[in-house]
Design a protein around this motif. Structure first.
Motif, PDB file in Angstrom:
ATOM      1  N   LYS A  45      -3.812   8.806  -5.583  1.00  0.00           N
ATOM      2  CA  LYS A  45      -4.740   8.028  -6.288  1.00  0.00           C
ATOM      3  C   LYS A  45      -3.829   6.587  -6.354  1.00  0.00           C
ATOM      4  N   GLU A  46      -2.710   6.541  -6.414  1.00  0.00           N
ATOM      5  CA  GLU A  46      -2.017   5.214  -6.557  1.00  0.00           C
ATOM      6  C   GLU A  46      -2.268   4.100  -5.337  1.00  0.00           C
ATOM      7  N   GLY A  47      -2.377   4.813  -4.127  1.00  0.00           N
ATOM      8  CA  GLY A  47      -2.619   4.046  -3.021  1.00  0.00           C
ATOM      9  C   GLY A  47      -4.002   3.560  -3.035  1.00  0.00           C
ATOM     10  N   MET A  48      -4.985   4.610  -3.326  1.00  0.00           N
ATOM     11  CA  MET A  48      -6.463   4.227  -3.333  1.00  0.00           C
ATOM     12  C   MET A  48      -6.806   3.275  -4.445  1.00  0.00           C
ATOM     13  N   GLU A  49      -5.996   3.029  -5.349  1.00  0.00           N
ATOM     14  CA  GLU A  49      -6.153   2.016  -6.499  1.00  0.00           C
ATOM     15  C   GLU A  49      -5.487   0.653  -6.020  1.00  0.00           C
ATOM     16  N   TYR A  50      -4.400   0.732  -5.255  1.00  0.00           N
ATOM     17  CA  TYR A  50      -4.004  -0.373  -4.694  1.00  0.00           C
ATOM     18  C   TYR A  50      -5.042  -1.221  -3.811  1.00  0.00           C
ATOM     19  N   MET A  51      -5.607  -0.456  -3.026  1.00  0.00           N
ATOM     20  CA  MET A  51      -6.763  -0.758  -1.994  1.00  0.00           C
ATOM     21  C   MET A  51      -7.817  -1.610  -2.901  1.00  0.00           C
ATOM     22  N   SER A  52      -8.238  -0.892  -3.851  1.00  0.00           N
ATOM     23  CA  SER A  52      -9.430  -1.583  -4.693  1.00  0.00           C
ATOM     24  C   SER A  52      -8.983  -2.690  -5.627  1.00  0.00           C
ATOM     25  N   ARG A  53      -7.559  -2.648  -5.801  1.00  0.00           N
ATOM     26  CA  ARG A  53      -7.372  -3.737  -6.589  1.00  0.00           C
ATOM     27  C   ARG A  53      -7.054  -5.089  -5.701  1.00  0.00           C
TER      28      ARG A  53
ATOM     29  N   LEU B  93       0.719  -1.188   0.006  1.00  0.00           N
ATOM     30  CA  LEU B  93       0.069  -0.013   0.059  1.00  0.00           C
ATOM     31  C   LEU B  93       1.105   1.171   0.081  1.00  0.00           C
ATOM     32  N   TRP B  94       1.903   1.285   0.822  1.00  0.00           N
ATOM     33  CA  TRP B  94       2.683   2.586   1.338  1.00  0.00           C
ATOM     34  C   TRP B  94       3.761   2.612  -0.118  1.00  0.00           C
TER      35      TRP B  94
ATOM     36  N   VAL C   7       5.174   6.463  -4.902  1.00  0.00           N
ATOM     37  CA  VAL C   7       5.799   6.649  -6.374  1.00  0.00           C
ATOM     38  C   VAL C   7       6.060   7.989  -6.618  1.00  0.00           C
ATOM     39  N   SER C   8       7.270   8.230  -7.203  1.00  0.00           N
ATOM     40  CA  SER C   8       7.547   9.848  -7.548  1.00  0.00           C
ATOM     41  C   SER C   8       6.463  10.437  -8.288  1.00  0.00           C
ATOM     42  N   ASN C   9       5.963   9.937  -9.256  1.00  0.00           N
ATOM     43  CA  ASN C   9       5.028  10.733 -10.186  1.00  0.00           C
ATOM     44  C   ASN C   9       3.494  10.345  -9.517  1.00  0.00           C
ATOM     45  N   ARG C  10       3.375  10.233  -8.400  1.00  0.00           N
ATOM     46  CA  ARG C  10       1.914   9.962  -7.841  1.00  0.00           C
ATOM     47  C   ARG C  10       1.004  10.923  -8.218  1.00  0.00           C
ATOM     48  N   THR C  11      -0.366  10.845  -8.082  1.00  0.00           N
ATOM     49  CA  THR C  11      -1.328  11.866  -8.394  1.00  0.00           C
ATOM     50  C   THR C  11      -2.025  11.986  -6.816  1.00  0.00           C
ATOM     51  N   VAL C  12      -2.243  13.217  -6.541  1.00  0.00           N
ATOM     52  CA  VAL C  12      -3.098  13.404  -5.213  1.00  0.00           C
ATOM     53  C   VAL C  12      -4.237  14.305  -5.534  1.00  0.00           C
TER      54      VAL C  12
ATOM     55  N   ASP D 161      -2.030  20.730   7.987  1.00  0.00           N
ATOM     56  CA  ASP D 161      -1.673  20.499   9.205  1.00  0.00           C
ATOM     57  C   ASP D 161      -0.833  19.368   9.326  1.00  0.00           C
ATOM     58  N   ASP D 162       0.060  19.191   8.359  1.00  0.00           N
ATOM     59  CA  ASP D 162       1.277  18.468   8.615  1.00  0.00           C
ATOM     60  C   ASP D 162       0.885  16.844   8.967  1.00  0.00           C
ATOM     61  N   GLU D 163      -0.422  16.395   8.399  1.00  0.00           N
ATOM     62  CA  GLU D 163      -0.820  15.301   8.772  1.00  0.00           C
ATOM     63  C   GLU D 163      -0.655  14.359   7.341  1.00  0.00           C
ATOM     64  N   ASN D 164       0.154  13.363   7.665  1.00  0.00           N
ATOM     65  CA  ASN D 164       0.708  12.499   6.547  1.00  0.00           C
ATOM     66  C   ASN D 164       0.319  10.806   6.996  1.00  0.00           C
ATOM     67  N   GLY D 165      -0.360  10.171   6.500  1.00  0.00           N
ATOM     68  CA  GLY D 165      -0.666   8.786   6.754  1.00  0.00           C
ATOM     69  C   GLY D 165       0.387   7.957   6.238  1.00  0.00           C
ATOM     70  N   ILE D 166       1.325   8.186   5.411  1.00  0.00           N
ATOM     71  CA  ILE D 166       2.515   7.471   4.680  1.00  0.00           C
ATOM     72  C   ILE D 166       3.681   7.411   5.381  1.00  0.00           C
ATOM     73  N   PRO D 167       4.090   6.551   6.236  1.00  0.00           N
ATOM     74  CA  PRO D 167       5.408   6.536   6.758  1.00  0.00           C
ATOM     75  C   PRO D 167       6.467   6.818   5.967  1.00  0.00           C
ATOM     76  N   ALA D 168       7.647   6.885   6.361  1.00  0.00           N
ATOM     77  CA  ALA D 168       8.915   7.239   5.582  1.00  0.00           C
ATOM     78  C   ALA D 168       9.282   6.063   5.324  1.00  0.00           C
ATOM     79  N   THR D 169       9.270   5.071   6.169  1.00  0.00           N
ATOM     80  CA  THR D 169       9.673   3.553   5.844  1.00  0.00           C
ATOM     81  C   THR D 169       8.556   2.710   6.588  1.00  0.00           C
ATOM     82  N   ASN D 170       8.358   1.446   5.682  1.00  0.00           N
ATOM     83  CA  ASN D 170       7.342   0.636   6.274  1.00  0.00           C
ATOM     84  C   ASN D 170       7.842   0.006   7.589  1.00  0.00           C
ATOM     85  N   PRO D 171       6.684  -0.443   8.594  1.00  0.00           N
ATOM     86  CA  PRO D 171       6.801  -0.867   9.691  1.00  0.00           C
ATOM     87  C   PRO D 171       7.267  -2.293   9.527  1.00  0.00           C
ATOM     88  N   THR D 172       8.195  -2.655  10.577  1.00  0.00           N
ATOM     89  CA  THR D 172       8.900  -3.965  10.381  1.00  0.00           C
ATOM     90  C   THR D 172       8.233  -5.097  11.210  1.00  0.00           C
TER      91      THR D 172
END
Length: 289
Positions: A172-180, A154-155, A160-165, A203-214
């Motif tokens: 968009k790419e994250g939403m498409e991953y969930m649907s897929r 998901l993350w 991706v560098s050319n993501r669409t917000v 508001d500095d809210e970002n649901g995407i972590p810098a690195t994936n949880p381990t």
């Protein structure tokens, strides 16, 4: 497609119906190779849906992992294949059971990994009966990886560098991953999984972590900090579950090894190895879970 001597058929309304030759070739190749249990999306009737189907060529069943529907199937000559045997003290044949996922064969070590699923019960607010009970649709999706791997995917999709917000900050790419990967339940906003692919610089809210949880503990900690359902996000052995409230309650869980919650227990069958199938597609309730 080579000429097949054997036909494969599925049971529909008490009548046997032939599979498309391309699908029959998949079953015949698996049967001849003694790969008796496998899952795939690569089926002629499935091109527009990409639903994962599981086949058991010993029990001769086809299972839609999204709806839980099980259909009987057969190898049309009705002559059982003689299995290769390896001697054992009890004299029983040892079967190869390498599952195929989207045309790829798992390694032996992967075969032993517990299966992971996403479960959801979602109210249909337009379907309320005279007893004021709302219809709940049940959704089941077998993941192609474990729970940590699903969130990593998901993350990774959302970074991706050319993501669409969009205007609300959803990638968009994250939403498409969930649907897929989660099917119809992946489009359900009330799961609040979409919070994890939302960015809001104001508001500095970002649901995407810098690195994936381990590990799962780290994953749940991030979910609790960045997802905003009405219910608590719970972690138990083999399960992450939560509820949310709109006009009616909805419920969701990621499950490994068949560790479903009491909320889903009466609606699913849990098999060997933690496999899960739905007993029904829907039920009715007052709307409070």
């Amino acid at each position: 497609i080579p000429c097949l001597e054997m036909k494969w058929e599925w049971l529909h309304d008490c009548k046997w119906v032939a599979y498309d030759p391309k699908d029959a070739q998949i079953f015949e190749d698996a049967f001849e190779g003694e790969e008796f249990e496998f899952s795939t999306t690569e089926l002629t009737w499935n091109r527009d849906h990409q639903t994962t189907y599981t086949f058991d060529l010993l029990k001769m069943t086809q299972t839609n992992t999204e709806s839980g529907t099980v259909r009987k199937m057969r190898r049309a000559d009705d002559k059982p294949k003689k299995l290769k045997e390896k001697s054992s003290k009890k004299g029983r044949p040892k079967l190869k059971t390498k599952p195929v996922v989207e045309g790829k064969v798992h390694s032996k070590s992967a075969r032993m990994e517990p299966k992971a699923y996403f479960l959801a019960m979602i109210p249909d607010e337009d379907d309320i009966d005279d007893d004021v009970k709302v219809k709940y649709d049940l959704h089941l999706t077998e993941l192609k990886t474990d729970t940590l791997g699903w969130f990593a995917g998901l993350w990774d999709a959302a970074r991706v560098s050319n993501r669409t917000v969009d205007e609300e900050g959803f990638v968009k790419e994250g939403m498409e991953y969930m649907s897929r990967t989660l099917g119809p339940s992946g489009k359900d906003f009330f799961s609040r999984l979409s919070d994890l692919v939302q960015v809001n610089p104001e508001d500095d809210e970002n649901g995407i972590p810098a690195t994936n949880p381990t590990d799962v503990k780290e994953l749940v900690s991030w979910m609790r900090a960045h997802m905003h359902p009405e219910g608590t996000i719970n972690k138990t052995d083999g399960r992450i579950d939560w509820t949310n409230t709109g006009e009616f309650d909805s419920a969701y869980e990621f499950v490994t090894g068949g560790s479903v919650s009491d909320r889903f227990e009466e609606y699913v069958d849990v098999g060997a190895g933690g496999s899960i199938s739905l007993k029904r597609a829907s039920f009715r309730s007052r709307g409070y879970l």
